[in-house]
Write an enzyme that holds these catalytic residues in place. Structure first.
Site, short mmCIF file in Angstrom:
data_model
loop_
_atom_site.label_atom_id
_atom_site.label_comp_id
_atom_site.label_asym_id
_atom_site.label_seq_id
_atom_site.Cartn_x
_atom_site.Cartn_y
_atom_site.Cartn_z
N ARG B 10 0.88 -1.27 -0.03
CA ARG B 10 -0.02 0.07 0.12
C ARG B 10 0.67 1.25 0.00
O ARG B 10 0.20 2.35 -0.46
CB ARG B 10 -0.93 -0.15 1.17
N SER B 37 -5.09 4.57 5.53
CA SER B 37 -4.59 3.16 5.62
C SER B 37 -4.40 2.67 4.01
O SER B 37 -3.50 1.96 3.79
CB SER B 37 -5.73 2.55 6.27
N GLU B 58 -19.46 3.16 0.47
CA GLU B 58 -18.77 2.52 -0.87
C GLU B 58 -19.77 2.39 -1.98
O GLU B 58 -18.92 2.57 -3.23
CB GLU B 58 -18.32 1.28 -0.39
N PHE B 83 -14.65 -4.55 1.58
CA PHE B 83 -15.57 -3.65 1.20
C PHE B 83 -15.43 -3.28 -0.33
O PHE B 83 -16.46 -2.89 -0.93
CB PHE B 83 -15.47 -2.17 1.93
N HIS B 109 -5.60 -4.24 2.15
CA HIS B 109 -5.77 -4.87 3.40
C HIS B 109 -6.55 -6.47 2.89
O HIS B 109 -7.68 -6.68 3.43
CB HIS B 109 -6.68 -4.05 4.45
N ASP B 117 -7.58 -7.73 12.96
CA ASP B 117 -9.10 -7.24 12.90
C ASP B 117 -9.94 -8.42 12.67
O ASP B 117 -11.25 -8.26 12.86
CB ASP B 117 -9.06 -6.55 11.73
N ARG B 167 -1.97 -5.36 3.41
CA ARG B 167 -1.53 -4.35 4.54
C ARG B 167 -0.32 -4.26 4.89
O ARG B 167 0.50 -3.39 5.04
CB ARG B 167 -2.44 -4.66 5.71
#
Lengths: 275, 319
Positions: B10, B37, B58, B83, B109, B117, B167
């Site tokens: 990222r 992020s 989104e 998402f 991610h 998470d 990530r």
């Protein structure tokens, strides 16, 4: 030359005639919501839109996004009657190999700006086009037609927040408030009222009109175009199936077409009012 | 591979976007409250007037991106993979894939390496659902350097793309100046006993596995399949024709992703023993990425075991 109010009223009934012919020939489709939006579509395509049917991709054109994509028949009729493609093609609606798909497809038919048909998505698309207009400092306006039942989709309200946040004053939405959806009255399915207050709370200019009064539709568009900061929604109180007596306020004609005898009656009624 | 530099994909996506901001005034970047992020914040620093924050929305993000693309922009839309692929799948289908609009959905991610998470945030099915969409190009670069190159490449390609990024920091295995061509796999190591096809972070594990296999006298050919769709079937055909068996490795469900794509191709064109390394139709859970890789069978040792299985099958078939 600018179309007069009586010319536009006449055009609206021609669009209605096209819609009945197309959907009856296809044997499927959504005539009811096409008829309720016919006056507004006639105003847009024959008076308000700054467009050039001979140059559909003209960069500075006004854009129209049909969010309630199931009323594709009235969009195709308006495009053909304004010269985007031959009116003879209209009766190919929904047939194999036709450009006139059951729901509109971008890139297939000149004048169709976006692919729609799954409810609740058009306003977001219109926001994106309006944002380009703002970023590139273009003068064009973006118009978007929403069904009232369609407003039950949450994405509309994401888009409504977005349009206000980004001051999309070049965005003008219409709500075809005919109060009927597939299963019947919108207020029984999932109540939308108080609808104007909802839009106001989201920061939009709200104009409420009789959606079958051509003069009111024109004036509402003029007022909306004058907005300097906020997006505008024009809530049009309409009658589903408007213009054909037995289809008016009849939820059955949301997604059902005329039988042969009904077709003859509908054509007769419309021909009587067309000059 | 531990001596290799560890970098996060990222971060290199952010670097590439910052470069694009200066290079191409047509690029617009959208994010849904995760710019810090996803690293789209790097673009925002350089071109704030072309950065569009949509909030936590989104579905609207994809619709707005489609409208931007329809009016001539190159739209990059980013959020977490769960998402970006799932929350707005039907929006992607109707407003991006169907009209072939120039929208790049870059999802960070991805996979189980999201770690702590937990399952709600671990996309293990995104490749499957994106690959099923007509007109969609699906990319998962193998490291940070390839991410940079792939970002530049997709910016130059006119059409819908889904790109999947991780990530965490993990070893770089491609040269820093790697070139990226959409639809072209890279043979990382040649061998004649088995073909190991990896994607994303798993390519590094495939290379580690190949080093272990050498000790057993097994020469593995390792392929980095950084474009999952369109699949580089030529490279797969040539390699498996030579080795006679195959292993796929992905940080994704074995249903619908790289393993499925390779299985679909081989079963029709070159039936060969195939063993898929990936998650086996389960959700993940909270934990450190390394612990999760071990628990869910995604380590170099798991790839070595899969190679044994494919080679055993090949031997059985010859008998």
């Amino acid at each position: 030359m600018e179309c007069s109010i009586s010319d536009i009223e006449n055009k609206a009934n021609i669009l209605r005639l096209d819609v009945i012919r197309m959907t009856t020939e296809a044997g499927s489709g959504h005539p009811g919501g096409s008829l309720s939006a016919a006056d507004m579509m006639a105003v847009l395509y024959f008076r308000v839109l700054n467009h050039d049917p001979s140059n559909p991709l003209w960069e500075d054109r006004d854009r129209f996004v049909l969010s309630k994509g199931h009323v594709a028949p009235v969009l195709y009729a308006a495009l053909a009657e304004s010269g985007y493609f031959p009116t003879e093609e209209l009766i190919t609606l929904r047939k194999l190999g036709s450009r006139l798909q059951g729901h509109p497809v971008r890139g297939k038919v000149p004048g169709v700006e976006m692919s729609t048909g799954s409810l609740g998505q058009g306003l977001s698309m219109a926001c994106g086009i309006a944002l380009t207009g703002k970023i590139d400092k273009k003068d064009y306006h973006v118009y978007c037609l929403l069904g009232d039942g369609e407003l039950q989709e949450g994405q509309n309200w994401e888009a409504a927040m977005f349009a206000h946040h980004y001051n999309l004053s070049n965005l003008i939405a219409f709500v075809d408030r005919n109060r009927l959806q597939t299963t019947g009255n919108t207020e029984n399915a999932m109540s939308l009222d108080p609808l104007p207050e909802k839009w106001k709370a989201f920061g939009w200019n709200v104009i409420i009109i009789d959606g079958h009064n051509v003069r009111q539709i024109i004036e509402a568009c003029e007022k909306a175009k004058g907005s300097k900061k906020h997006p505008t929604v024009i809530i049009m109180n309409t009658v589903k199936g408007k213009g054909v007596s037995f289809m008016e306020n009849n939820a059955d004609f949301h997604g059902k077409t005329c039988k042969p005898v009904e077709y003859e009656m509908a054509i007769k009624e419309l021909k009587e009012v067309i000059q | 591979m531990s001596e290799k530099k560890k970098l996060a994909q990222r971060d290199y996506y952010g670097k590439a976007l910052a470069t694009l901001a200066a290079k191409d005034s047509n690029v617009i970047v959208l994010d849904a409250d995760l710019a810090g992020s996803t690293k789209t914040s790097e673009f925002k620093k350089v071109a704030p007037e072309r950065f569009v924050e949509v909030g936590i929305a989104e579905q609207n993000m994809i619709g707005v991106a489609s409208g931007l693309a329809a009016s001539g922009k190159t739209a990059f839309a980013s959020t977490f993979a769960v998402f970006a692929s799932g929350r707005c799948w039907e929006q992607i289908r109707l407003s991006v894939a169907y009209p072939k609009l120039n929208v790049k959905i870059v999802a960070t991610h991805c996979g189980i390496s999201v770690g702590e998470d937990g399952a709600s945030h671990q996309a293990l099915e995104d490749l499957a659902i994106m690959r099923a969409l007509p007109n969609m190009t699906v990319i998962a670069p193998a490291d940070a350097y390839e991410t940079y190159a792939a970002t530049m490449a997709i910016a130059n390609y006119n059409g819908p793309v889904y790109m999947r990024l991780g990530r965490s920091e993990f070893p770089t295995i491609m040269p820093e100046d790697v070139k990226f061509e959409i639809g072209k796999a890279t043979v990382m190591r040649e061998g004649c006993d088995v073909t190991i096809i990896g994607v994303g972070q798993m390519v590094a594990n495939c290379l580690d596995a190949s080093e272990e296999l050498v000790k057993e006298g097994i020469e593995a050919e390792v392929i980095n399949m950084s474009t999952i769709k369109p699949l580089d079937i030529g490279t797969i055909y040539d390699s498996v024709s030579k080795t006679g068996c195959c292993v796929t490795a992905e940080e994704h469900s074995i249903i619908g992703g790289l393993g499925s794509a390779v299985a679909e191709f081989l079963s029709q064109e070159l039936p060969s023993p195939l063993t898929r390394v990936g998650t086996y139709d389960v959700f993940g859970e909270s934990g450190s990425p390394n612990a999760l890789f071990e628990k869910y069978g995604l380590t170099a040792a798991d790839i070595v075991n899969a190679v044994h299985r494919s080679i055993d099958k090949k031997t059985e078939m010859k008998q």
